[in-house]
Design an enzyme around this catalytic site. Structure first.
Site, PDB file in Angstrom:
ATOM      1  N   SER A 151       0.849  -1.191   0.000  1.00 28.52           N
ATOM      2  CA  SER A 151       0.000   0.000   0.000  1.00 28.52           C
ATOM      3  C   SER A 151       0.892   1.252   0.000  1.00 28.52           C
ATOM      4  O   SER A 151       1.835   1.320  -0.774  1.00 28.52           O
ATOM      5  CB  SER A 151      -0.933  -0.067   1.225  1.00 28.52           C
ATOM      6  OG  SER A 151      -2.040   0.750   1.054  1.00 28.52           O
ATOM      7  N   ASP A 401      -8.232  -5.669  -6.191  1.00 31.77           N
ATOM      8  CA  ASP A 401      -7.974  -4.674  -5.152  1.00 31.77           C
ATOM      9  C   ASP A 401      -8.293  -3.292  -5.724  1.00 31.77           C
ATOM     10  O   ASP A 401      -7.765  -2.930  -6.773  1.00 31.77           O
ATOM     11  CB  ASP A 401      -6.488  -4.758  -4.765  1.00 31.77           C
ATOM     12  CG  ASP A 401      -6.055  -3.621  -3.847  1.00 31.77           C
ATOM     13  OD1 ASP A 401      -6.933  -2.972  -3.242  1.00 31.77           O
ATOM     14  OD2 ASP A 401      -4.833  -3.399  -3.742  1.00 31.77           O
ATOM     15  N   HIS A 426      -6.144  -6.571  -1.426  1.00 34.75           N
ATOM     16  CA  HIS A 426      -5.038  -5.648  -1.113  1.00 34.75           C
ATOM     17  C   HIS A 426      -3.831  -6.401  -0.541  1.00 34.75           C
ATOM     18  O   HIS A 426      -3.942  -7.056   0.480  1.00 34.75           O
ATOM     19  CB  HIS A 426      -5.558  -4.615  -0.111  1.00 34.75           C
ATOM     20  CG  HIS A 426      -4.799  -3.329  -0.088  1.00 34.75           C
ATOM     21  ND1 HIS A 426      -4.340  -2.703  -1.214  1.00 34.75           N
ATOM     22  CD2 HIS A 426      -4.434  -2.535   0.947  1.00 34.75           C
ATOM     23  CE1 HIS A 426      -3.722  -1.574  -0.872  1.00 34.75           C
ATOM     24  NE2 HIS A 426      -3.767  -1.457   0.423  1.00 34.75           N
TER      25      HIS A 426
END
Ligand code: NAG
Ligand code: NAG
Ligand code: NAG
Length: 469
Positions: A151, A401, A426
């Protein structure tokens, strides 16, 4: 909001068994100026029981916007591969998150104190930390370092390699939306993918979410309806308008899509396997459903996310994720250099149409922090879509995602490699191996390790390459 381990428990087991050293280093608060000469303590975690002490590699997690122990617990991949690589694991906490607060409890008080919260300062901390580790740990001097992150942490891993190629030999940037900045991808991609995940999650699921907004509006138009909504959703405080409920639900569906893992997990919240499919079981209505029936289903779906453990006494619409994330710090970063436009149109997505309004966003930032965002800075600093000149970065993306829309999903060169995990959510690849993992995530992890080995090998031979002239 607290979260608990409810999965098979492999992760918590392992972490309790292995030695994990917690340490801090003192760094200068401002790496890029000489006027403020204060220091702060940065926290980092080290696990070296598998490390080959004469030059074995270091896997360095570039901490993102939260408590580093929480990311450490959710990055089982590094623990799974440490032994085969003979690697030391380091998890570095990002300044202004967790315990690494430059001005303690006062760190978020005003723009003057927040001034040292930026990705550039964090990367400089990481580079300084690698240097300090190499000096202080006998045998580490020649250890090749590989950055790993997911991320925003994945963005940092990629940027760490780009900005400090002499410090890290390569990077795994998992689910890293390095292109979610103005002008790089359409602002609607995130919520379009969320919608796709819900469409696949069950019959009529996204259609029912799409028609829930007007149903909220109709009920929210009377006091009685507002009371009904607050009771049906089990809200902690009375509702005065429908807007807060709607934006909270929108964020909730986005989070749920992000953590649509194939097994029970506890990343943002404790959840069952394939939580979108579970939520969609409450959203299968056909035509003729009443507003109240529809919103009862929506409430059940929201409770799946917020009350899977049955511990939530009430739902708080001011929160959507784990308390381990530093939402205030991230808001400031979004208000300065991490400007990521989002929009919806209600056609390609299941949300109410809302344009990206930079001016309104900027005004909100000014009101909140007394600063205004610089929407073009990320591109200037990190190169935007033009990153061909870099090398040794693997960009992995979960095909399902929402953040994949701003990620690098096709390879840019032999050494800027994209790996897409078709059904992945994710950064699924950064999690522990699980018996429920789809084959394609196992393949992705194996490829990632292959690149790690390649970079390590290149690093160990490169000093001996003769340059002929
Ligand atoms: C990480 O896992 C350890 C061991 O299970 C636990 O003690 C710790 O509280 C966890 N940290 C966070 C932030 O959840
Ligand atoms: C830090 O700055 C203060 C005043 O700005 C100065 O008095 C002090 O000597 C400086 N310390 C160092 C180590 O540079
Ligand atoms: C959460 O679940 C428990 C157990 O089923 C229930 O008693 C409680 O009312 C639920 N909370 C909300 C807000 O619905």
């Amino acid at each position: 909001m607290r979260w608990r381990m409810v999965s098979s428990g492999i992760s918590s087991f392992l972490l309790l068994l292995v030695p994990l050293t917690k340490a801090t280093n003192s760094w200068t608060i401002d790496h890029f100026g000489f006027f403020k000469n204060g220091t702060f303590k940065q926290r980092y975690l080290v696990a070296d029981q598998h490390w080959h002490k004469s030059g074995g590699p270091i896997l360095f997690y570039t901490g993102n916007e939260g408590d580093i122990t929480w990311f450490c617990n959710n990055t089982g991949f590094m623990w799974d591969v440490a032994e085969q690589l003979g690697a030391m694991l380091v998890f570095a906490e990002h300044r202004y998150y967790g315990e690494s607060l430059p001005f303690g409890a006062e760190s978020f008080r005003d723009a003057e104190r927040l001034n040292f919260l930026s990705s550039e300062q964090a990367l400089a901390d990481y580079a300084a930390l690698v240097g300090a580790l190499k000096k202080s740990r006998p045998g580490a001097e020649g250890s090749p370092v590989i950055a790993v992150g997911g991320s925003y942490g994945g963005m940092l891993a990629a940027w760490f390699r780009m900005k400090y190629p002499h410090v890290v030999v390569g990077a795994l940037a998992a689910s890293a939306p390095i292109w979610q900045f103005p002008g790089m991808v359409p602002c609607g991609v995130f919520y379009q993918i969320v919608t796709e995940v819900f469409s696949k999650g069950g019959a009529h699921c996204s259609a029912n979410v799409r028609r829930s907004w007007i149903a909220v509006d109709r009920l929210a138009s009377t006091d009685e309806g507002l009371r009904w909504l607050a009771a049906e959703f089990g809200l902690c405080s009375p509702l005065s308008r429908g807007d807060g409920l709607k934006s909270w639900l929108q964020e909730t569906w986005g989070n749920l899509a992000m953590v649509n893992y194939p097994y029970g997990a506890d990343f943002l919240q404790p959840l069952p396997a394939w939580p979108v499919q579970e939520a969609c079981k409450h959203l299968g209505f056909g035509a003729g459903v009443t507003d109240q029936q529809l919103l009862s289903g929506v409430a059940e779906a929201a409770k799946l996310y917020y009350n899977y453990t049955g511990q939530a006494e009430c739902l708080d619409i001011s929160q959507t994720a784990t308390g381990q994330l530093g939402t205030r710090g991230w808001f400031y970063q979004a208000c300065t250099e991490m400007v990521m436009p989002m929009c919806t149109d209600g056609v390609q997505d299941m949300f109410e149409p809302e344009e990206w309004d930079f001016q309104a966003f900027s005004d909100e930032c000014f009101h909140e922090f007394g600063v205004r965002p610089r929407p073009d800075w990320a591109e200037t600093a990190y190169g935007g879509r033009d990153i061909k000149s870099h090398s040794n970065i693997v960009f992995s993306n979960g095909g399902m995602d929402p953040w994949t829309g701003g990620g690098v999903t096709s390879s840019l060169s032999d050494s800027l490699v994209a790996i897409v995990i078709p059904e992945g959510a994710h950064h699924l690849d950064l999690r522990y191996n699980s018996e429920y993992d789809p084959q394609n995530v196992l393949i992705a992890r194996a490829r990632e390790v292959k690149y790690f080995r390649k970079w390590i090998e290149e690093a160990s031979t490169s000093p001996f390459i003769l340059i002929s002239d």
